[in-house]
Design a protein around this motif. Structure first.
Motif, mmCIF file in Angstrom:
data_model
loop_
_atom_site.group_PDB
_atom_site.id
_atom_site.type_symbol
_atom_site.label_atom_id
_atom_site.label_comp_id
_atom_site.label_asym_id
_atom_site.label_seq_id
_atom_site.Cartn_x
_atom_site.Cartn_y
_atom_site.Cartn_z
ATOM 1 N N ASN A 313 49.750 37.867 5.224
ATOM 2 C CA ASN A 313 48.775 38.706 4.400
ATOM 3 C C ASN A 313 48.246 37.813 3.145
ATOM 4 N N ALA A 314 49.017 36.989 2.600
ATOM 5 C CA ALA A 314 48.741 36.202 1.656
ATOM 6 C C ALA A 314 47.560 35.241 1.894
ATOM 7 N N LYS A 315 47.883 34.375 3.280
ATOM 8 C CA LYS A 315 46.578 33.743 3.858
ATOM 9 C C LYS A 315 45.361 34.529 3.980
ATOM 10 N N VAL A 316 45.556 35.640 4.527
ATOM 11 C CA VAL A 316 44.389 36.274 5.252
ATOM 12 C C VAL A 316 43.804 36.919 3.804
ATOM 13 N N GLY A 317 44.597 37.376 2.788
ATOM 14 C CA GLY A 317 44.002 38.068 1.649
ATOM 15 C C GLY A 317 43.313 36.936 0.788
ATOM 16 N N SER A 318 43.667 35.600 0.804
ATOM 17 C CA SER A 318 43.228 34.572 -0.123
ATOM 18 C C SER A 318 41.825 34.134 0.559
ATOM 19 N N GLN A 319 41.824 34.322 2.101
ATOM 20 C CA GLN A 319 40.664 33.702 2.493
ATOM 21 C C GLN A 319 39.401 34.499 2.305
ATOM 22 N N ILE A 320 40.085 36.016 2.520
ATOM 23 C CA ILE A 320 38.895 37.123 2.085
ATOM 24 C C ILE A 320 38.467 37.065 0.563
ATOM 25 N N ALA A 321 39.522 36.746 -0.420
ATOM 26 C CA ALA A 321 39.111 36.559 -1.654
ATOM 27 C C ALA A 321 38.080 35.413 -1.944
ATOM 28 N N CYS A 322 38.209 34.483 -1.270
ATOM 29 C CA CYS A 322 37.220 33.182 -1.573
ATOM 30 C C CYS A 322 35.914 33.300 -0.323
ATOM 31 N N ALA A 323 36.070 34.093 0.381
ATOM 32 C CA ALA A 323 34.748 34.522 1.036
ATOM 33 C C ALA A 323 33.899 35.509 0.059
ATOM 34 N N LEU A 324 34.665 36.407 -0.698
ATOM 35 C CA LEU A 324 33.964 37.619 -1.480
ATOM 36 C C LEU A 324 33.516 36.705 -2.641
ATOM 37 N N SER A 325 34.324 35.786 -3.213
ATOM 38 C CA SER A 325 33.699 34.814 -4.444
ATOM 39 C C SER A 325 32.765 34.304 -3.973
ATOM 40 N N LYS A 326 32.509 33.703 -2.808
ATOM 41 C CA LYS A 326 31.304 32.988 -2.493
ATOM 42 C C LYS A 326 30.107 33.856 -2.168
ATOM 43 N N GLN A 327 30.311 34.902 -1.900
ATOM 44 C CA GLN A 327 29.303 35.966 -1.661
ATOM 45 C C GLN A 327 28.951 36.690 -2.850
ATOM 46 N N MET A 328 29.616 36.922 -3.772
ATOM 47 C CA MET A 328 29.403 37.608 -5.021
ATOM 48 C C MET A 328 28.444 36.589 -5.773
ATOM 49 N N ASN A 329 28.989 35.339 -5.812
ATOM 50 C CA ASN A 329 28.247 34.144 -6.482
ATOM 51 C C ASN A 329 27.019 33.858 -6.063
ATOM 52 N N GLY A 330 26.908 34.034 -4.764
ATOM 53 C CA GLY A 330 25.570 33.577 -3.897
ATOM 54 C C GLY A 330 24.585 34.899 -4.278
ATOM 55 N N ARG A 331 25.049 36.022 -4.360
ATOM 56 C CA ARG A 331 24.111 37.060 -4.725
ATOM 57 C C ARG A 331 23.589 37.011 -6.232
ATOM 58 N N LYS A 332 24.504 36.767 -7.195
ATOM 59 C CA LYS A 332 24.261 36.582 -8.668
ATOM 60 C C LYS A 332 23.209 35.579 -8.823
ATOM 61 N N LEU A 333 23.554 34.315 -8.028
ATOM 62 C CA LEU A 333 22.433 33.180 -8.268
ATOM 63 C C LEU A 333 21.346 33.330 -7.311
ATOM 64 N N ARG A 334 20.936 34.250 -6.676
ATOM 65 C CA ARG A 334 19.612 34.514 -6.146
ATOM 66 C C ARG A 334 18.406 34.425 -7.481
ATOM 67 N N CYS A 335 18.303 33.510 -7.820
ATOM 68 C CA CYS A 335 17.590 33.489 -8.986
ATOM 69 C C CYS A 335 15.952 33.370 -8.605
ATOM 70 N N THR A 336 15.081 33.709 -9.660
ATOM 71 C CA THR A 336 13.588 33.380 -9.688
ATOM 72 C C THR A 336 13.536 32.133 -9.869
ATOM 73 N N THR A 337 12.982 31.271 -9.168
ATOM 74 C CA THR A 337 12.480 29.589 -9.468
ATOM 75 C C THR A 337 11.364 29.753 -10.608
ATOM 76 N N HIS A 338 11.451 29.661 -11.705
ATOM 77 C CA HIS A 338 10.609 29.484 -12.761
ATOM 78 C C HIS A 338 9.583 28.364 -12.820
ATOM 79 N N HIS A 339 8.127 28.354 -12.624
ATOM 80 C CA HIS A 339 7.334 27.247 -12.884
ATOM 81 C C HIS A 339 6.733 27.307 -14.022
ATOM 82 N N LEU A 340 7.003 28.150 -14.985
ATOM 83 C CA LEU A 340 6.146 28.131 -16.239
ATOM 84 C C LEU A 340 6.078 26.658 -16.825
ATOM 85 N N GLY A 341 4.741 26.327 -17.085
ATOM 86 C CA GLY A 341 4.592 25.115 -17.881
ATOM 87 C C GLY A 341 4.604 24.035 -16.647
#
Length: 699
Positions: A313-341
């Motif tokens: 369970n610890a192995k599977v749960g940790s793999q899930i936590a890592c995948a979740l962290s990667k997905q959530m960070n990826g969603r948060k970091l879908r940023c608008t690229t700014h070309h101001l100036g």
């Protein structure tokens, strides 16, 4: 009357209070490794502790707990074992605290019901599934690994004996990874109860069979199944994104090689259940009695299977936590690229600045003494700051165009700050969904001294290694990289590893004494070339390295300089140059001797010459001229970096920094809008008399 620049003149902006993702209070204690991982959005796995206090005999309980934590770490996550010690809920424990719980003969079994009593009496105990869920959710941990969850007891329709684990799953948005439900319970009614509570139940793997702890088969099916960590993470992310206040139960079948003994264990369970009934054992005492009896009847095979499924369970749960962290960070970091100036040379920026960006509110009183608890006369103005932003702004106004890497939210502040920074290269600024742009409020006296500062800086932790790695090409080819102390430790370590590999010069701006330690927590500091601490930050650096650290004397300038020299010497074994800011006493530049001066230009080989230092007095500034002090230190650093990039001599570089700092003091903005290359060129500023710096040997 003229006075020397105040103690804040050459500091790195006003000290800020950094809010943390996970706050400790008098009832909850979060282990530093856990709070840091949460702050940096790295995966964390919560672990319960009744397995330590009630699940296994000593020393099996302690060794299993440590093995489970080791498995979590091996999968790339941080373990957070939850327990109650002397009336405090601990999220993450030291080795000594685990040992304390493992040896205790009087520990309580702490569920939701028991938490208030255990805390009020200062008792210790192991947290059940429900107790652990409460603590994990409060700390901001979305994934929790356990052995098996409680359920509806047999004859529960009459006794109403239903585990608090089930109702907790119905009201706390946590993903619980378990081996299903123990077969001593009524599994069918347990699944029905979970449906009523709105809990999403899924088996992990290719089958929908709902496992029964020691057995992969319970005779019941799960409503859903997920095949791998990524699918499980998507399911959890869906629950979190929808804002549902119910949890997810992920049932992981016991490994096949240990399920083979399942039939023998099941027979022992039936015998133990009958004996418990005959002896009138009820309530919370039933499960410990049955587990102990089953272990005896199976001659330890049930204990082995129990440990095996917990490890799995610890192995599977940790793999899930890592995948979740990667997905959530990826969603948060879908940023608008700014070309101001946008500028034609953007892709060729040879300086990179990584750090914070803030919206600052400066409240200046009209008196030198502010009275708290009542309204004081004064003025309030808004400006745009953040140490990293200030340095990038300064360099941009001095003829350079550094790539600035940072993070802002999607609120009204973000539009304003991007518009203000349109003269800068902000294409490395991530605009994050559901995040607040950092804000800072400073209350200062009429003379410009800081009275109170408040900061909302959580978003700085989103400047992660994962995000910054997208700019590895620019980092690898930079002539200089500047880091501020607001960014996560892991990001600093990553940039330092790139610098070491490609021989890149790195300037570390510590921002305050609490954050000065960050590169010095590992070998990363040995890859730094420059740093510009004040004395308090310099002491922190030494302390972090375990170097004896003298107190800063309150006496004469000579005593202050001697202290600064002693603190600088150990760091110059690896750093090329230290710029020690001394407030009203000016600047002390320490490094390798070169023709009667300190060599500030980027080194091309290991140090060979003697070490020396130059003390530059501060510039004279009237109190009437001082508008605010929030960007003086950043202006100093930016001016010196610009001079170094232009290949100027050491005197000119420092003079550029001091002139930029003086302009900052006279402006309501941290970086003066009137800052230009001409305004800080020592050869063009006629009204300035430059005192000769004091030379000192260090070796």
């Amino acid at each position: 009357m003229l006075k020397r620049v105040s103690a804040h003149l050459l500091r790195h902006g006003i000290s800020t209070f950094e809010s943390r993702l996970c706050k400790n209070d008098r009832l909850f204690r979060v282990h530093p490794s856990v709070s840091e991982a949460l702050a940096e959005n790295r995966p964390v796995v919560a672990l319960e502790s009744t397995i330590i206090t009630h699940g296994m005999p000593y020393p099996h309980n302690l060794s299993t707990a440590k093995e489970v934590e080791a498995i979590v770490r091996a999968e790339g996550a941080t373990p957070a074992t939850v327990g109650v010690i002397q009336g405090k809920v601990h999220v993450g424990m030291s080795s000594e605290e685990l040992d304390h719980l493992a040896r205790s003969k009087t520990s309580l079994k702490v569920s939701r019901r028991d938490l208030p009593y255990a805390i009020s009496k200062g008792l210790s105990g192991g947290t059940t599934v429900s107790g652990t869920m409460i603590a994990a959710h409060r700390a901001g941990i979305p994934v929790f690994v356990t052995g098996g969850v409680g359920g509806v007891h047999r004859d529960g329709e009459n006794s109403l004996d239903v585990s608090a684990d089930l109702t907790e799953l119905g009201r706390t948005p946590i993903a619980v990874v378990s081996a299903g439900v123990k077969s001593i319970l009524d599994i069918g009614r347990t699944l029905e109860f979970l449906e009523t509570q709105g809990v999403c139940v899924a088996t992990y793997g290719t089958s929908k069979n709902f496992p029964a702890f020691f057995s992969t088969q319970s005779g019941f099916t799960s409503p859903y199944h997920v095949c791998n960590p990524e699918e499980a993470a998507e399911l959890i992310a869906g629950v979190l994104s929808l804002g549902l206040q119910s949890g997810v139960l992920l049932a992981v079948p016991v490994p096949e090689q240990h399920a083979a003994a399942g039939q023998q264990i099941e027979e022992a369970i039936q015998t133990a259940v009958a004996e418990a009934s005959a002896k009138g054992i009820k309530g919370r005492d039933v499960t410990p009695f049955i587990l102990q009896k089953v272990n005896e009847l199976t001659e330890g095979k049930s204990l082995q299977a129990n440990i095996a499924l917990i490890h799995n369970n610890a192995k599977v749960g940790s793999q899930i936590a890592c995948a979740l962290s990667k997905q959530m960070n990826g969603r948060k970091l879908r940023c608008t690229t700014h070309h101001l100036g946008k500028h034609p040379s953007d892709s060729q920026s040879n300086i990179v600045v990584i750090g914070g960006i803030n919206v600052d509110f400066i409240a200046k009183g009209k008196t030198d003494k502010l009275l708290f608890g009542q309204t004081n006369p004064g003025s309030v103005c808004q400006s745009f700051g953040g140490v990293g932003r200030n340095i990038a702004d300064s360099l941009s106004r001095l003829g350079h165009r550094p790539l600035f890497i940072s993070a802002i939210g999607t609120d009204s502040h973000s539009d304003a700050v991007l518009h203000y920074c349109k003269h800068m290269n902000t294409r490395g600024v991530a605009r994050l969904e559901e995040q607040r742009t950092a804000t800072y409020c400073a209350v200062i006296t009429e003379s410009g001294e800081l009275s109170l500062g408040l900061g909302d800086m959580d978003i700085h932790q989103q400047i992660t290694e994962h995000y910054v790695s997208q700019f590895e090409q620019q980092l690898s080819s930079a002539s200089l990289v500047c880091l501020d102390g607001n960014i996560p430790v892991s990001t600093i370590d990553y940039v330092c590893s790139i610098a070491k590999k490609h021989a890149i010069n790195v300037w570390y701006e510590p921002t305050d004494s609490d954050k000065a330690c960050k590169p010095f927590l590992s070998e990363a500091w040995k890859s730094l070339s420059y740093s510009s601490p004040n004395l308090a930050e310099l002491r922190t650096m030494n302390k972090t390295l375990g170097i004896p650290t003298p107190e800063v004397p309150p006496g004469s300038v000579d005593e202050v300089l001697r202290c600064a020299l002693a603190l600088s010497r150990p760091l110059l074994e690896h750093l090329h140059c230290l710029v020690v800011t001394l407030g009203a006493e000016g600047v002390l530049v320490c490094g390798e001797h070169d023709a009667g001066s300190v060599n500030l230009q980027p080194r091309k080989q290991k140090r060979r010459g003697q070490l020396c230092a130059l003390h530059y007095p501060a510039l004279a500034v009237t109190s009437e001229e001082t508008v605010n002090v929030s960007g003086a230190g950043d202006s100093l650093a930016g001016g010196m970096m610009a001079g170094i990039a232009q290949g100027r001599d050491t005197d000119s570089c420092v003079q550029m920094g001091l002139l930029a700092a003086r302009l900052s003091l006279a402006s309501p903005h941290p970086i003066a809008p009137v800052l230009t290359s001409d305004s800080v060129d020592p050869n063009k500023v006629q009204a300035q008399s430059w005192p000769k710096p004091r030379f000192m040997w260090m070796d």
